[in-house]
Design an enzyme around this catalytic site. Sequence first.
Site, PDB file in Angstrom:
ATOM      1  N   TYR A 106       0.852  -1.191   0.000  1.00 44.75           N
ATOM      2  CA  TYR A 106       0.000   0.000   0.000  1.00 44.75           C
ATOM      3  C   TYR A 106       0.882   1.232   0.000  1.00 44.75           C
ATOM      4  CZ  TYR A 106      -3.503   3.433   1.543  1.00 44.75           C
ATOM      5  OH  TYR A 106      -4.333   4.526   1.643  1.00 44.75           O
ATOM      6  N   ASP A 111       9.216   2.945   0.138  1.00 41.49           N
ATOM      7  CA  ASP A 111       8.139   3.502   0.946  1.00 41.49           C
ATOM      8  C   ASP A 111       8.358   3.036   2.378  1.00 41.49           C
ATOM      9  OD1 ASP A 111       5.882   4.190   2.290  1.00 41.49           O
ATOM     10  OD2 ASP A 111       4.483   3.550   0.730  1.00 41.49           O
ATOM     11  N   LYS A 156       3.684   8.419   9.131  1.00 39.50           N
ATOM     12  CA  LYS A 156       3.333   7.773  10.402  1.00 39.50           C
ATOM     13  C   LYS A 156       4.221   8.229  11.575  1.00 39.50           C
ATOM     14  CE  LYS A 156       0.380   4.430   8.409  1.00 39.50           C
ATOM     15  NZ  LYS A 156       0.456   3.807   7.083  1.00 39.50           N
TER      16      LYS A 156
END
Length: 436
Positions: A153, A248, A276
């Site tokens: 994702y 990522d 995050k």
Amino acid sequence: MVLMKNNNQWHNGKSNAAFERARRCIPGGVNSPARAFNALPIGPPFVESAKGSKIYDIDGNEYIDYVCSWGPMILGHAHPAVKEAVIKAAEKGTSYGAPTEAETELAEKITNAFHSIQKVRLVSSGTEAVMSAIRLARAYTDRQLIVKMAGCYHGHSDSLLVQAGSGLAQTSNPSSAGVPTSIAEKTIVLPFNDTEAVKAAFAAHSDEIAGVLVEPVAANMGVIPPEPNYLETIHNLCTNHGSLLIFDEVITGFRLALGGAQEYYGIDADLTCLGKIIGGGLPAAAFGGRADVMDMLAPDGPVYQAGTLSGNPIATAAANATLDILIAEKPYKVLEEMSRRLQAGLTEAAADADLPMTINSAGSLFSCFFTDKPVRNFSDAQAADIEMFKKYFVKMLQSGIYLAPSIFEAIFLSTGHSGEDIDQTIQTARNVMKDL
Ligand SMILES: *Cc1c(COP(=O)(O)O)cnc(C)c1O
């Protein structure tokens, strides 16, 4: 047997009413789909507050939280130093739309932590970070194709919502409606951990691939670590074909090590996406990498990228406070030891209950699949027993253990978790698994 501390009966009347009310004015009642407990027989608890390892819902239930806001809360909820930094920043104004020294301090912490990042730009979400990084890779290489791996994702921008794992994996189609085929066609999707597939893609599109985008440890199809030489092979193929390697590290950055998966596995990316943890629980994210690539960004270069709230002073203050603690305390060994104890306890509980279980881990990140087979890519993850997970999830929640409501998510630990939390979780899992 350990009982929950403040109650031993789970209630959800108030949360159900709150969910009903929310559904009347918010699509699905939530502002991010995974929060809706979509595939599950119960609705989500509505949160009242959180502190340390615990969250509390509006019905008065207390939970040990292993979602940690889906990754950011590595110091636990409402950490005093982060809270203090946020309050102090708010007193000085909440947004200026002009540069501050705190942004440079944050950028310096990131470039110091990541060997491969010479320059970094702050944004407000992981989605923006990855979207901007691929635009930059396309501009730098003057090519259009992006390679991504099934089940990884990378946020919800158009090019990347193709077989995207995570929340989408819970729906019938792993790709989103509303993405133009002309855009989706620019994305090549390969199975994770398949070096031959990457070689074949480069053989077929030798000088058309702008970049290979990968979660160095996949953590949105459950946790799936890279097999030996997988990342090295991609790295070398990118170098040989003039493509950019884009890691990522929105989950792995400052989670596996200060320098993320790149430090953990000893591999440098050309561009890195962070999010995050670097927001300390506020909306902050970043992308960075080689200076010659990053210098193509506006205002110095031709690649446009901007944000009204980028480098927002409150988010930046939370980020600086969080990274200061991580840099000073390097809690990675402690988190990993705690994670190993929990993994061992869950493995034993599953064996005693005669349930098949495969646990995958990297650093403190791990996830459990109800299967006796190895899980090395998205199709393996999808083949695990999802119905078993749903029953397990609901019973754990009702016994005070808050796991992510999907097998496709990681278990996140924080420095707010205690040995007692781990023991209580293992004991609860034992009881729950015996009844499955
Ligand atoms: C969460 C996540 C994103 C998206 O970040 P948002 O802040 O939710 O936009 C991107 N990549 C990975 C690996 C993620 O886990």
